[in-house]
Motif scaffolding. Structure first.
Motif, PDB file in Angstrom:
ATOM      1  N   THR A 170       0.831  -1.212   0.000  1.00 19.88           N
ATOM      2  CA  THR A 170       0.000   0.000   0.000  1.00 19.88           C
ATOM      3  C   THR A 170       0.858   1.251   0.000  1.00 19.88           C
ATOM      4  O   THR A 170       0.614   2.191  -0.768  1.00 19.88           O
ATOM      5  CB  THR A 170      -0.940   0.013   1.220  1.00 19.88           C
ATOM      6  OG1 THR A 170      -1.825  -1.112   1.147  1.00 19.88           O
ATOM      7  CG2 THR A 170      -1.765   1.292   1.263  1.00 19.88           C
ATOM      8  N   LYS A 174       0.836   3.655  -3.282  1.00 23.46           N
ATOM      9  CA  LYS A 174       0.275   4.989  -3.088  1.00 23.46           C
ATOM     10  C   LYS A 174       1.308   6.064  -3.418  1.00 23.46           C
ATOM     11  O   LYS A 174       0.979   7.095  -4.033  1.00 23.46           O
ATOM     12  CB  LYS A 174      -0.214   5.149  -1.649  1.00 23.46           C
ATOM     13  CG  LYS A 174      -1.033   6.406  -1.399  1.00 23.46           C
ATOM     14  CD  LYS A 174      -1.594   6.404   0.016  1.00 23.46           C
ATOM     15  CE  LYS A 174      -2.482   7.619   0.246  1.00 23.46           C
ATOM     16  NZ  LYS A 174      -3.058   7.612   1.628  1.00 23.46           N
ATOM     17  N   ARG A 201      -7.450   2.284 -13.792  1.00 19.88           N
ATOM     18  CA  ARG A 201      -8.761   2.413 -13.143  1.00 19.88           C
ATOM     19  C   ARG A 201      -9.503   1.077 -13.130  1.00 19.88           C
ATOM     20  O   ARG A 201     -10.130   0.704 -12.138  1.00 19.88           O
ATOM     21  CB  ARG A 201      -9.609   3.468 -13.864  1.00 19.88           C
ATOM     22  CG  ARG A 201      -9.160   4.913 -13.649  1.00 19.88           C
ATOM     23  CD  ARG A 201     -10.125   5.868 -14.341  1.00 19.88           C
ATOM     24  NE  ARG A 201      -9.728   7.250 -14.224  1.00 19.88           N
ATOM     25  CZ  ARG A 201      -9.996   8.023 -13.157  1.00 19.88           C
ATOM     26  NH1 ARG A 201     -10.659   7.509 -12.142  1.00 19.88           N
ATOM     27  NH2 ARG A 201      -9.610   9.285 -13.141  1.00 19.88           N
ATOM     28  N   PRO A 205      -8.962  -0.890  -7.703  1.00 25.09           N
ATOM     29  CA  PRO A 205      -9.877  -0.005  -6.966  1.00 25.09           C
ATOM     30  C   PRO A 205      -9.121   1.008  -6.115  1.00 25.09           C
ATOM     31  O   PRO A 205      -9.555   2.150  -5.951  1.00 25.09           O
ATOM     32  CB  PRO A 205     -10.685  -0.976  -6.095  1.00 25.09           C
ATOM     33  CG  PRO A 205     -10.558  -2.302  -6.779  1.00 25.09           C
ATOM     34  CD  PRO A 205      -9.202  -2.312  -7.394  1.00 25.09           C
ATOM     35  N   GLU A 206      -7.984   0.589  -5.561  1.00 24.56           N
ATOM     36  CA  GLU A 206      -7.194   1.495  -4.733  1.00 24.56           C
ATOM     37  C   GLU A 206      -6.676   2.666  -5.555  1.00 24.56           C
ATOM     38  O   GLU A 206      -6.626   3.801  -5.074  1.00 24.56           O
ATOM     39  CB  GLU A 206      -6.004   0.752  -4.100  1.00 24.56           C
ATOM     40  CG  GLU A 206      -6.386  -0.328  -3.115  1.00 24.56           C
ATOM     41  CD  GLU A 206      -6.536  -1.693  -3.786  1.00 24.56           C
ATOM     42  OE1 GLU A 206      -6.569  -2.690  -3.060  1.00 24.56           O
ATOM     43  OE2 GLU A 206      -6.605  -1.752  -5.032  1.00 24.56           O
ATOM     44  N   VAL A 208      -8.084   4.144  -8.037  1.00 24.70           N
ATOM     45  CA  VAL A 208      -9.157   5.123  -8.250  1.00 24.70           C
ATOM     46  C   VAL A 208      -9.254   6.066  -7.057  1.00 24.70           C
ATOM     47  O   VAL A 208      -9.348   7.293  -7.217  1.00 24.70           O
ATOM     48  CB  VAL A 208     -10.506   4.399  -8.481  1.00 24.70           C
ATOM     49  CG1 VAL A 208     -11.630   5.424  -8.589  1.00 24.70           C
ATOM     50  CG2 VAL A 208     -10.442   3.541  -9.735  1.00 24.70           C
ATOM     51  N   GLU A 209      -9.199   5.530  -5.859  1.00 26.42           N
ATOM     52  CA  GLU A 209      -9.298   6.353  -4.643  1.00 26.42           C
ATOM     53  C   GLU A 209      -8.105   7.287  -4.518  1.00 26.42           C
ATOM     54  O   GLU A 209      -8.258   8.484  -4.259  1.00 26.42           O
ATOM     55  CB  GLU A 209      -9.381   5.448  -3.420  1.00 26.42           C
ATOM     56  CG  GLU A 209      -9.408   6.193  -2.098  1.00 26.42           C
ATOM     57  CD  GLU A 209      -9.354   5.273  -0.897  1.00 26.42           C
ATOM     58  OE1 GLU A 209      -9.171   5.778   0.227  1.00 26.42           O
ATOM     59  OE2 GLU A 209      -9.486   4.038  -1.078  1.00 26.42           O
ATOM     60  N   TRP A 210      -6.912   6.754  -4.707  1.00 29.23           N
ATOM     61  CA  TRP A 210      -5.703   7.574  -4.552  1.00 29.23           C
ATOM     62  C   TRP A 210      -5.608   8.623  -5.659  1.00 29.23           C
ATOM     63  O   TRP A 210      -5.142   9.737  -5.417  1.00 29.23           O
ATOM     64  CB  TRP A 210      -4.466   6.676  -4.576  1.00 29.23           C
ATOM     65  CG  TRP A 210      -4.420   5.691  -3.443  1.00 29.23           C
ATOM     66  CD1 TRP A 210      -5.010   5.833  -2.207  1.00 29.23           C
ATOM     67  CD2 TRP A 210      -3.774   4.420  -3.432  1.00 29.23           C
ATOM     68  NE1 TRP A 210      -4.765   4.718  -1.436  1.00 29.23           N
ATOM     69  CE2 TRP A 210      -4.005   3.841  -2.158  1.00 29.23           C
ATOM     70  CE3 TRP A 210      -3.020   3.706  -4.366  1.00 29.23           C
ATOM     71  CZ2 TRP A 210      -3.501   2.587  -1.806  1.00 29.23           C
ATOM     72  CZ3 TRP A 210      -2.512   2.462  -4.019  1.00 29.23           C
ATOM     73  CH2 TRP A 210      -2.756   1.916  -2.758  1.00 29.23           C
ATOM     74  N   TRP A 211      -6.041   8.284  -6.851  1.00 25.27           N
ATOM     75  CA  TRP A 211      -5.967   9.220  -7.976  1.00 25.27           C
ATOM     76  C   TRP A 211      -6.837  10.439  -7.720  1.00 25.27           C
ATOM     77  O   TRP A 211      -6.454  11.572  -8.019  1.00 25.27           O
ATOM     78  CB  TRP A 211      -6.377   8.514  -9.260  1.00 25.27           C
ATOM     79  CG  TRP A 211      -6.077   9.279 -10.507  1.00 25.27           C
ATOM     80  CD1 TRP A 211      -6.956   9.910 -11.338  1.00 25.27           C
ATOM     81  CD2 TRP A 211      -4.783   9.488 -11.094  1.00 25.27           C
ATOM     82  NE1 TRP A 211      -6.301  10.492 -12.391  1.00 25.27           N
ATOM     83  CE2 TRP A 211      -4.971  10.245 -12.266  1.00 25.27           C
ATOM     84  CE3 TRP A 211      -3.489   9.095 -10.735  1.00 25.27           C
ATOM     85  CZ2 TRP A 211      -3.909  10.632 -13.086  1.00 25.27           C
ATOM     86  CZ3 TRP A 211      -2.434   9.483 -11.544  1.00 25.27           C
ATOM     87  CH2 TRP A 211      -2.644  10.240 -12.703  1.00 25.27           C
ATOM     88  N   GLU A 212      -8.030  10.210  -7.178  1.00 27.25           N
ATOM     89  CA  GLU A 212      -8.958  11.307  -6.930  1.00 27.25           C
ATOM     90  C   GLU A 212      -8.434  12.262  -5.853  1.00 27.25           C
ATOM     91  O   GLU A 212      -8.835  13.425  -5.806  1.00 27.25           O
ATOM     92  CB  GLU A 212     -10.328  10.756  -6.527  1.00 27.25           C
ATOM     93  CG  GLU A 212     -11.032   9.973  -7.621  1.00 27.25           C
ATOM     94  CD  GLU A 212     -11.179  10.760  -8.912  1.00 27.25           C
ATOM     95  OE1 GLU A 212     -11.498  11.956  -8.843  1.00 27.25           O
ATOM     96  OE2 GLU A 212     -10.952  10.170  -9.991  1.00 27.25           O
ATOM     97  N   ALA A 213      -7.540  11.772  -4.995  1.00 28.54           N
ATOM     98  CA  ALA A 213      -6.959  12.636  -3.952  1.00 28.54           C
ATOM     99  C   ALA A 213      -6.047  13.693  -4.549  1.00 28.54           C
ATOM    100  O   ALA A 213      -5.783  14.727  -3.935  1.00 28.54           O
ATOM    101  CB  ALA A 213      -6.189  11.795  -2.939  1.00 28.54           C
TER     102      ALA A 213
END
Length: 261
Positions: A170, A174, A201, A205-206, A208-213
């Protein structure tokens, strides 16, 4: 159609604004705040620019902020040096040629092949373009099709690679996403980068979350512990260098260390 770089410029402003608390810039929280971040008018005031102008910037409209404006926004949003540099890169005007896969000069290939420690060459899109025998023993690049030889795809979407990094996956993944963000945004809209983003993407799934940050990090040296299926636990220090022949090429070298951190 909006310039993809301008869209990323606006998205980056919004992401930093929403993460910055009023208290951090000496403003009262107030009772009617729906979120913890700053309002657009507050950023405009802190930067000394008009609210309408700031809104246009955040909406990604085709406007060209001056160096002075970019610097003022960086101060208002309390950007780090890396984030400030990223904002300036996105604000630059000028046509950009379509991405083409880089070619590694023979002299650089011979150089990495002569090294005893694992070493490989990547391009702007983080494709693995060349590697030596020591890197093949550790990473097994040749077992993957050429279109899959990309460090982001390997780390984020490949189950075996995920096991390779164990509990540190992780943190490693990240950090890679935040470093790649800085590269991608400058190339936003390019078909090759869009294709890679779609695969990431769909495969993670991880991601997608980190990219949006929208976090941004610079490339740094460090250490990694890897769980090799046949060699056991491996500890490395890694560092990277740009090639003078083509600054788009990056040499990555892994030096074995005893015991790790």
């Amino acid at each position: 159609m909006a310039d993809p770089r301008r869209v990323e410029f606006g998205d980056f402003l919004r992401s930093r604004r929403e993460k910055l608390s009023p208290k951090a810039v000496g403003l009262p929280m107030g009772r009617r705040r729906r979120t913890a971040g700053l309002r657009r008018e507050e950023v405009a005031q802190l930067a000394g620019i008009g609210v309408d102008w700031y809104i246009r910037l955040e909406q990604g409209r085709t406007v060209s902020p001056s160096v002075t404006t970019v610097d003022a926004l960086a101060r208002a949003l309390r950007l780090s040096k890396t984030e400030h540099a990223h904002l300036k890169a996105l604000a630059r005007d000028g046509a950009r040629s379509a991405f083409t896969r880089e070619i590694v000069p023979p002299s650089i290939r011979r150089m990495i092949e002569s090294l005893h420690q694992p070493a490989y060459i990547t391009g702007r899109r983080w494709d693995v373009l060349a590697w030596n025998a020591a890197a093949e023993e550790v990473f097994g690049f040749s077992q993957f099709p050429e279109r899959d030889r990309n460090t982001l795809l390997l780390v984020l979407t490949n189950k075996q690679t995920r096991k390779f990094y164990g509990a540190s996956w992780t943190e490693v993944a990240k950090r890679m996403v935040a470093m790649f963000r800085a590269t991608h945004d400058v190339w936003a809209g390019d078909p090759a980068f869009t294709e890679l983003l779609t695969r990431l993407r769909e495969g993670s799934p991880e991601f997608v979350e980190w990219w949006e940050a929208h976090d941004i990090r610079s490339t740094i040296s460090g250490s990694k512990t890897m769980h090799h299926p046949t060699k056991g636990v491996l500890h490395f220090e890694h560092t990277s260098f740009q090639a003078n022949d083509d600054p788009a090429l990056k040499l990555v070298i892994y030096t074995p260390v005893e015991g790790g951190d």
